[in-house]
Design an enzyme around this catalytic site. Structure first.
Site, PDB file in Angstrom:
ATOM      1  N   THR A  25     -11.631  31.123 -79.651  1.00  0.00           N
ATOM      2  CA  THR A  25     -12.905  30.467 -79.957  1.00  0.00           C
ATOM      3  C   THR A  25     -14.011  31.043 -79.072  1.00  0.00           C
ATOM      4  OG1 THR A  25     -11.767  28.435 -80.573  1.00  0.00           O
ATOM      5  CG2 THR A  25     -14.063  28.196 -79.911  1.00  0.00           C
ATOM      6  N   GLY A  81     -11.414  34.494 -75.690  1.00  0.00           N
ATOM      7  CA  GLY A  81     -12.424  34.730 -74.654  1.00  0.00           C
ATOM      8  C   GLY A  81     -12.101  33.943 -73.395  1.00  0.00           C
ATOM      9  N   ALA A  82     -12.998  34.022 -72.409  1.00  0.00           N
ATOM     10  CA  ALA A  82     -12.835  33.252 -71.168  1.00  0.00           C
ATOM     11  C   ALA A  82     -14.199  33.087 -70.515  1.00  0.00           C
ATOM     12  CB  ALA A  82     -11.871  33.947 -70.217  1.00  0.00           C
ATOM     13  N   GLY A  94     -12.808  26.921 -71.833  1.00  0.00           N
ATOM     14  CA  GLY A  94     -13.229  25.600 -72.285  1.00  0.00           C
ATOM     15  C   GLY A  94     -14.733  25.432 -72.366  1.00  0.00           C
ATOM     16  N   GLY A  95     -15.478  26.557 -72.195  1.00  0.00           N
ATOM     17  CA  GLY A  95     -16.928  26.493 -72.354  1.00  0.00           C
ATOM     18  C   GLY A  95     -17.313  25.995 -73.742  1.00  0.00           C
ATOM     19  N   GLU A 102      -6.552  26.088 -77.541  1.00  0.00           N
ATOM     20  CA  GLU A 102      -6.474  27.486 -77.081  1.00  0.00           C
ATOM     21  C   GLU A 102      -5.251  27.684 -76.183  1.00  0.00           C
ATOM     22  OE1 GLU A 102     -11.091  28.981 -76.965  1.00  0.00           O
ATOM     23  OE2 GLU A 102     -10.409  27.773 -75.302  1.00  0.00           O
ATOM     24  N   LYS A 120     -18.038  38.095 -66.574  1.00  0.00           N
ATOM     25  CA  LYS A 120     -17.033  37.026 -66.420  1.00  0.00           C
ATOM     26  C   LYS A 120     -16.008  37.317 -65.319  1.00  0.00           C
ATOM     27  CE  LYS A 120     -18.463  34.933 -70.294  1.00  0.00           C
ATOM     28  NZ  LYS A 120     -17.651  34.747 -71.454  1.00  0.00           N
TER      29      LYS A 120
HETATM   30  C1  5RP Z   1     -13.977  28.023 -75.722  1.00  0.00           C
HETATM   31  C2  5RP Z   1     -13.651  29.069 -74.730  1.00  0.00           C
HETATM   32  C3  5RP Z   1     -14.335  30.380 -74.903  1.00  0.00           C
HETATM   33  O1  5RP Z   1     -13.374  31.353 -75.167  1.00  0.00           O
HETATM   34  C4  5RP Z   1     -15.090  30.701 -73.641  1.00  0.00           C
HETATM   35  O2  5RP Z   1     -16.024  29.643 -73.397  1.00  0.00           O
HETATM   36  C5  5RP Z   1     -15.843  32.044 -73.734  1.00  0.00           C
HETATM   37  O3  5RP Z   1     -16.838  31.951 -74.703  1.00  0.00           O
HETATM   38  P1  5RP Z   1     -17.826  33.150 -75.052  1.00  0.00           P
HETATM   39  O4  5RP Z   1     -17.013  34.261 -75.620  1.00  0.00           O
HETATM   40  O5  5RP Z   1     -18.786  32.534 -76.053  1.00  0.00           O
HETATM   41  O6  5RP Z   1     -18.528  33.552 -73.780  1.00  0.00           O
HETATM   42  O7  5RP Z   1     -12.868  28.907 -73.835  1.00  0.00           O
HETATM   43  O8  5RP Z   1     -13.403  26.786 -75.388  1.00  0.00           O
END
Ligand code: 5RP
Length: 224
Positions: A25, A81-82, A94-95, A102, A120
């Site tokens: 996500t 992602g992270a 968890g952003g 996940e 990151k």
């Molecule tokens: C969602 C997540 C996303 O993978 C994480 O927040 C990174 O998001 P992005 O690729 O938009 O920077 O953990 O719950």
């Protein structure tokens, strides 16, 4: 955005014909899913996705990726992602409030690949608050518990809805700001035994590979 696109597209090349793929996500996995859909169309390969959220499920459908479930299949590769990646490949996620599903999917995959841009990467986790998915009735008691770990909790508020963010599972998110996290595996376990915590956003020791988008190109960091 350009780095997220590059790394998302590079990860789509790791998927093989016949794979069952965990679909992460966020804005970086958005590009991964988009490119995977293109590969399915252009190369006529057979791939099925297991989504980690409504976001990835809807995007997969729009991209022409067939959806299945963990009940039916095991996962060959998950790409996600992270929000932070430390130097031993522990994560905060968890952003997007999707970390419970996940973690279930990423951990179950034979191979778990993380895709991030170079902003990151950190030495030690902890600048980003750790999201806790919490049963709504337990908001106050969980908030009291995390203070014992010197955590400062904040209920995540929605942007286009009055009141708190409600997760795909119908729960609240508490974003907990800790000091630097020296032992992510320990904190991950301690947070998950607090009554009312469904799952927390520390992912310790489950990553196989991280692809990092940098201005010089996509770099790969493997688990040691
Ligand atoms: C969602 C997540 C996303 O993978 C994480 O927040 C990174 O998001 P992005 O690729 O938009 O920077 O953990 O719950």
């Amino acid at each position: 955005m350009e780095l997220k696109k590059k790394v998302g597209y590079a990860a789509a090349e790791l998927v093989k014909d016949g794979d069952i793929v965990g679909l992460g996500t966020g804005s970086t996995t958005h590009y991964f899913i988009e490119k995977l859909g293109k590969r399915i169309q252009d190369e006529e390969i057979e791939i099925m996705g297991i989504p980690t959220s409504y976001q990835s499920s809807l995007l997969a459908k729009d991209s022409g990726i067939s959806i299945t479930t963990l009940e039916e299949y095991s996962i060959d590769i998950a790409v996600d992602g992270a929000d932070e990646v430390d130097n031993t490949l522990n994560l905060i996620k968890g952003g997007g409030a999707a970390h419970t599903m996940e973690k279930i999917i990423d951990e179950a995959a034979d191979k778990f690949v993380v895709i991030v841009d170079d902003t990151k990467i950190v030495e030690t986790l902890g600048a980003f608050p750790v999201p806790l998915e919490v049963i709504p009735e337990a908001r106050r008691t969980v908030s009291e518990h995390v203070k014992k770990f010197e955590g400062i909790p904040a209920l995540r508020m929605a942007k286009m809805k009055d009141g708190p963010v409600i997760t795909d599972n119908g729960n609240f998110i508490l974003d907990v700001q800790f000091k630097l996290i020296e032992d992510p595996a320990y904190l991950e376990k301690e947070l998950n035994v607090i009554p009312g915590v469904v799952e927390n956003g520390i992912f310790a020791g489950i990553v196989d590979k991280v692809l990092v988008g940098t201005p010089e190109g996509v770099k790969s960091i493997k688990k040691k």
